[in-house]
Design a protein around this motif. Structure first.
Motif, short mmCIF file in Angstrom:
data_model
loop_
_atom_site.label_atom_id
_atom_site.label_comp_id
_atom_site.label_asym_id
_atom_site.label_seq_id
_atom_site.Cartn_x
_atom_site.Cartn_y
_atom_site.Cartn_z
N ILE A 7 46.70 71.25 -13.58
CA ILE A 7 47.00 72.64 -13.23
C ILE A 7 48.01 73.22 -14.20
O ILE A 7 47.87 74.35 -14.68
CB ILE A 7 47.51 72.74 -11.77
CG1 ILE A 7 46.35 72.46 -10.82
CG2 ILE A 7 48.12 74.10 -11.49
CD1 ILE A 7 46.77 72.34 -9.39
N LEU A 11 45.78 76.27 -16.94
CA LEU A 11 45.50 77.52 -16.25
C LEU A 11 46.45 78.67 -16.57
O LEU A 11 46.57 79.59 -15.78
CB LEU A 11 45.51 77.29 -14.73
CG LEU A 11 44.42 76.39 -14.19
CD1 LEU A 11 44.62 76.17 -12.70
CD2 LEU A 11 43.06 76.99 -14.44
N VAL A 13 49.54 78.76 -16.32
CA VAL A 13 50.39 78.82 -15.15
C VAL A 13 51.72 79.52 -15.43
O VAL A 13 52.17 80.33 -14.62
CB VAL A 13 50.61 77.41 -14.54
CG1 VAL A 13 51.39 76.52 -15.47
CG2 VAL A 13 51.31 77.50 -13.21
N GLU A 43 40.29 85.30 -12.77
CA GLU A 43 40.01 83.89 -12.46
C GLU A 43 41.29 83.15 -12.08
O GLU A 43 41.32 82.37 -11.13
CB GLU A 43 39.35 83.22 -13.68
CG GLU A 43 39.08 81.75 -13.48
CD GLU A 43 38.62 81.09 -14.78
OE1 GLU A 43 38.79 79.87 -14.88
OE2 GLU A 43 38.10 81.79 -15.67
N ARG A 44 42.37 83.37 -12.83
CA ARG A 44 43.63 82.68 -12.55
C ARG A 44 44.21 83.12 -11.21
O ARG A 44 44.70 82.30 -10.44
CB ARG A 44 44.66 82.92 -13.65
CG ARG A 44 44.28 82.42 -15.03
CD ARG A 44 43.78 80.98 -15.03
NE ARG A 44 43.57 80.49 -16.36
CZ ARG A 44 42.38 80.37 -16.96
NH1 ARG A 44 41.29 80.73 -16.32
NH2 ARG A 44 42.28 79.90 -18.18
N ARG A 46 42.58 84.23 -8.62
CA ARG A 46 41.74 83.64 -7.58
C ARG A 46 42.08 82.15 -7.41
O ARG A 46 42.27 81.67 -6.29
CB ARG A 46 40.26 83.83 -7.94
CG ARG A 46 39.30 83.34 -6.89
CD ARG A 46 37.83 83.67 -7.20
NE ARG A 46 37.42 83.44 -8.58
CZ ARG A 46 37.28 84.40 -9.51
NH1 ARG A 46 37.51 85.66 -9.19
NH2 ARG A 46 36.90 84.09 -10.74
N THR A 47 42.19 81.42 -8.52
CA THR A 47 42.50 79.99 -8.47
C THR A 47 43.87 79.75 -7.83
O THR A 47 44.01 78.87 -6.97
CB THR A 47 42.46 79.37 -9.88
OG1 THR A 47 41.15 79.53 -10.41
CG2 THR A 47 42.84 77.90 -9.85
N PHE A 48 44.86 80.53 -8.22
CA PHE A 48 46.21 80.32 -7.69
C PHE A 48 46.31 80.71 -6.22
O PHE A 48 47.13 80.17 -5.48
CB PHE A 48 47.25 81.01 -8.56
CG PHE A 48 47.64 80.16 -9.74
CD1 PHE A 48 48.81 79.45 -9.76
CD2 PHE A 48 46.78 80.03 -10.82
CE1 PHE A 48 49.14 78.63 -10.82
CE2 PHE A 48 47.09 79.22 -11.89
CZ PHE A 48 48.28 78.51 -11.89
N CYS A 49 45.46 81.62 -5.77
CA CYS A 49 45.39 81.90 -4.33
C CYS A 49 44.73 80.73 -3.60
O CYS A 49 45.19 80.30 -2.54
CB CYS A 49 44.62 83.19 -4.07
SG CYS A 49 45.55 84.67 -4.49
N GLU A 50 43.66 80.17 -4.20
CA GLU A 50 42.95 79.04 -3.58
C GLU A 50 43.84 77.81 -3.44
O GLU A 50 43.73 77.09 -2.45
CB GLU A 50 41.71 78.69 -4.40
CG GLU A 50 40.60 79.69 -4.28
CD GLU A 50 39.44 79.43 -5.25
OE1 GLU A 50 39.49 78.44 -6.02
OE2 GLU A 50 38.50 80.24 -5.24
N ILE A 51 44.71 77.56 -4.41
CA ILE A 51 45.56 76.36 -4.33
C ILE A 51 46.89 76.64 -3.64
O ILE A 51 47.74 75.76 -3.54
CB ILE A 51 45.79 75.71 -5.72
CG1 ILE A 51 46.54 76.64 -6.66
CG2 ILE A 51 44.47 75.24 -6.31
CD1 ILE A 51 46.94 76.00 -7.98
#
Length: 134
Positions: A7, A11, A13, A43-44, A46-51
């Protein structure tokens, strides 16, 4: 450990979380501060909300948008962000000066430090060992 490392390395981050720490809340603010294409920013986010690093809530000003905020997990990333910014300032100084100047709420320059919880003076070296799992 490898999941967390993946991660951190894959990403964007630091730009994303750094933008959130500096007050970005809407998509356009993240896009501007990260300097990344809209598809990558989306995309980032969305991914950071998912994790669980960011939380998206409906934007009260626009029915088709969200407002993003750091979760407890996201706020816990502040030490990493501050250490990497400090490292970058020291070893990769830009001719135009630092991208971010961190100050403490008292107004003094913010200088992150590691500290041991033991009853001795702070030391710059530490030992580490990998925990073996059965």
């Amino acid at each position: 450990m490898m999941f967390g490392f993946g991660i951190l390395t894959g990403l964007l981050v630091l730009p994303l979380v750094g933008a959130a720490f500096m007050g970005a809340r809407r998509f356009g603010e993240f896009e501007e501060r990260m300097g990344a294409p809209p598809t990558i920013v989306a995309e980032r986010l969305r991914t950071f909300c998912e994790i669980g690093v960011l939380r998206a809530t409906p934007n009260p000003e626009r029915s088709d948008g969200s407002v993003y905020g750091l979760t407890e997990k996201g706020r816990a990333f502040f030490p990493m962000t501050s250490f990497v910014l400090t490292w970058g300032e020291r070893w990769f100084r830009a001719p135009e000066g630092p991208a971010v100047i961190m100050t403490h709420r008292c107004g003094a320059k913010f200088d992150p430090r590691l500290a041991c919880s033991g009853p001795h003076q702070q030391e710059h070296l530490f030992s580490s060992r990998r925990r073996h799992t059965g």
